[in-house]
Design a protein around this motif. Sequence first.
Motif, PDB file in Angstrom:
ATOM      1  N   MET A   1       9.025  -7.633  14.964  1.00 37.24           N
ATOM      2  CA  MET A   1       9.497  -7.050  16.080  1.00 37.24           C
ATOM      3  C   MET A   1       8.841  -7.028  17.157  1.00 37.24           C
ATOM      4  O   MET A   1       7.604  -7.357  17.299  1.00 37.24           O
ATOM      5  N   LEU A   2       9.717  -6.698  18.336  1.00 34.58           N
ATOM      6  CA  LEU A   2       9.021  -7.038  19.876  1.00 34.58           C
ATOM      7  C   LEU A   2       8.230  -8.410  19.805  1.00 34.58           C
ATOM      8  O   LEU A   2       7.504  -8.736  20.654  1.00 34.58           O
ATOM      9  N   GLY A   3       8.789  -9.435  19.086  1.00 30.64           N
ATOM     10  CA  GLY A   3       8.393 -10.665  19.179  1.00 30.64           C
ATOM     11  C   GLY A   3       7.220 -10.909  18.614  1.00 30.64           C
ATOM     12  O   GLY A   3       6.446 -11.803  18.597  1.00 30.64           O
ATOM     13  N   SER A   4       6.774  -9.943  17.692  1.00 32.67           N
ATOM     14  CA  SER A   4       5.393 -10.063  17.107  1.00 32.67           C
ATOM     15  C   SER A   4       5.492  -9.383  15.439  1.00 32.67           C
ATOM     16  O   SER A   4       6.344  -8.735  15.318  1.00 32.67           O
ATOM     17  N   PRO A   5       4.494  -9.624  14.829  1.00 29.61           N
ATOM     18  CA  PRO A   5       4.305  -9.266  13.573  1.00 29.61           C
ATOM     19  C   PRO A   5       4.400  -7.564  13.609  1.00 29.61           C
ATOM     20  O   PRO A   5       3.624  -7.111  14.447  1.00 29.61           O
ATOM     21  N   PHE A   6       4.940  -6.925  12.626  1.00 32.99           N
ATOM     22  CA  PHE A   6       5.077  -5.394  12.678  1.00 32.99           C
ATOM     23  C   PHE A   6       4.811  -4.948  11.139  1.00 32.99           C
ATOM     24  O   PHE A   6       5.544  -5.601  10.478  1.00 32.99           O
ATOM     25  N   GLU A   7       3.973  -4.234  10.911  1.00 29.91           N
ATOM     26  CA  GLU A   7       3.508  -3.959   9.516  1.00 29.91           C
ATOM     27  C   GLU A   7       3.441  -2.344   9.333  1.00 29.91           C
ATOM     28  O   GLU A   7       2.725  -1.778  10.256  1.00 29.91           O
ATOM     29  N   ILE A   8       4.213  -1.701   8.546  1.00 32.88           N
ATOM     30  CA  ILE A   8       3.980  -0.359   8.024  1.00 32.88           C
ATOM     31  C   ILE A   8       3.480   0.000   6.659  1.00 32.88           C
ATOM     32  O   ILE A   8       4.116  -0.691   5.791  1.00 32.88           O
ATOM     33  N   THR A   9       2.531   0.541   6.503  1.00 29.67           N
ATOM     34  CA  THR A   9       1.996   0.750   5.146  1.00 29.67           C
ATOM     35  C   THR A   9       1.942   2.558   4.925  1.00 29.67           C
ATOM     36  O   THR A   9       1.444   3.197   5.901  1.00 29.67           O
ATOM     37  N   VAL A  10       2.576   3.092   3.914  1.00 31.46           N
ATOM     38  CA  VAL A  10       2.580   4.417   3.726  1.00 31.46           C
ATOM     39  C   VAL A  10       2.202   4.816   2.272  1.00 31.46           C
ATOM     40  O   VAL A  10       2.353   4.031   1.327  1.00 31.46           O
ATOM     41  N   ILE A  11       1.816   5.974   2.075  1.00 31.55           N
ATOM     42  CA  ILE A  11       1.403   6.537   0.913  1.00 31.55           C
ATOM     43  C   ILE A  11       2.812   7.203   0.534  1.00 31.55           C
ATOM     44  O   ILE A  11       2.930   8.461   1.116  1.00 31.55           O
ATOM     45  N   ALA A  12       3.431   6.967  -0.493  1.00 31.05           N
ATOM     46  CA  ALA A  12       4.857   7.763  -0.936  1.00 31.05           C
ATOM     47  C   ALA A  12       4.673   8.273  -2.152  1.00 31.05           C
ATOM     48  O   ALA A  12       3.807   7.580  -3.201  1.00 31.05           O
ATOM     49  N   LYS A  13       5.531   9.162  -2.886  1.00 34.22           N
ATOM     50  CA  LYS A  13       5.729   9.466  -4.220  1.00 34.22           C
ATOM     51  C   LYS A  13       6.441   8.309  -5.016  1.00 34.22           C
ATOM     52  O   LYS A  13       6.259   8.462  -5.973  1.00 34.22           O
ATOM     53  N   ASP A  14       7.287   7.741  -3.971  1.00 33.13           N
ATOM     54  CA  ASP A  14       7.963   6.596  -4.995  1.00 33.13           C
ATOM     55  C   ASP A  14       8.709   5.625  -3.764  1.00 33.13           C
ATOM     56  O   ASP A  14       8.703   6.011  -2.737  1.00 33.13           O
ATOM     57  N   THR A  15       9.223   4.548  -4.403  1.00 34.62           N
ATOM     58  CA  THR A  15       9.847   3.525  -3.589  1.00 34.62           C
ATOM     59  C   THR A  15      10.925   4.270  -2.517  1.00 34.62           C
ATOM     60  O   THR A  15      10.915   3.665  -1.334  1.00 34.62           O
TER      61      THR A  15
END
Length: 328
Positions: free
Chosen positions: A28-42
Amino acid sequence: MKNQLLLLILMVTSLSFGQIVHKKKLSMLGSPFEITVIAKDTVEGNYFADLAVAEVKRIENQISDWIPTTQISEINKNAGKRAIKVDDEVFELVQRAIKISKLTNGAFDISYASMDKIWKFDGSMKEMPSPEAIKKSVEKIGYQNIILDDKEKTILLKLEGMKLGLGGIGQGYIADKVKALLQSKGCTSGIVNVSGDINTWGKQLDGKPWTIGIINPMNKNKVFATFPIEDSAVETSGSYEKFVMFNGIRYSHIIDPRTGYPATGIVSVSVFAKQTEIADALATGIFVLGVEVGLDLVNQLKGIQCIIVDDKGKIHTSKGIDVQKYKS
């Protein structure tokens, strides 16, 4: 303004208490984008990731200078002609960017997009541009020529041909906004990484802080220090891949907007702060200011720390950082 960054996110990925680490990577934005979250499930993980992606797109469609329909593009098209009314969000971001421009004496300047692209870092340059061409390349740059009207919420660029470019602060701003949105939606822990502009909140699955490993660009195979990042941000600007050499001097792709000459003497700057926006802009400014002036500036700023690697591979730190404590 920025190159691929020498930061590693060190994570625990095992299951714990019915929670999972959910990660999404895309460009995104012409660059790598990564989101990491702790969640209860997928399902919850995907919900948070989708919210993050939507927020990036929303802001991109306000502040990008290469999407022709954004408010920033409209300001650029009307440079030297008329003021453009913008949303409060855009106005306040430009206002804060100007404050950092003043703080760094113009080493960071959001009108850098006005620069003529006379330096090439793709291997095609065989000789330096002339002093006259270099001087002319920055004639339209100058945050002093950005006129803000607080009452009307308008922005005017005084000179025809001037341009705003929020690349040096916008990605950090987006990281902050994504974090705030996910927290408001009940996401208690995560990392947002916008091309190396990193902001964290909460803890890993094992209850430990998120941890960042920093690599010396002169020895890419080795992490020289790991730092816990607790509800805070880090950003690295580097010139370890994009540079040219003339007369034994290494010229980085990060150009001083005041002079038109590439910055010298530094290969990477990592800035730690509560907000990624501030870390983002300051990293560029410090890179241009150089080791001594950059460290002096950071040592006067509350809640800001930095690590600088110079072009000899020597590591310099601000007063609040003890590399030995975090050495790998």
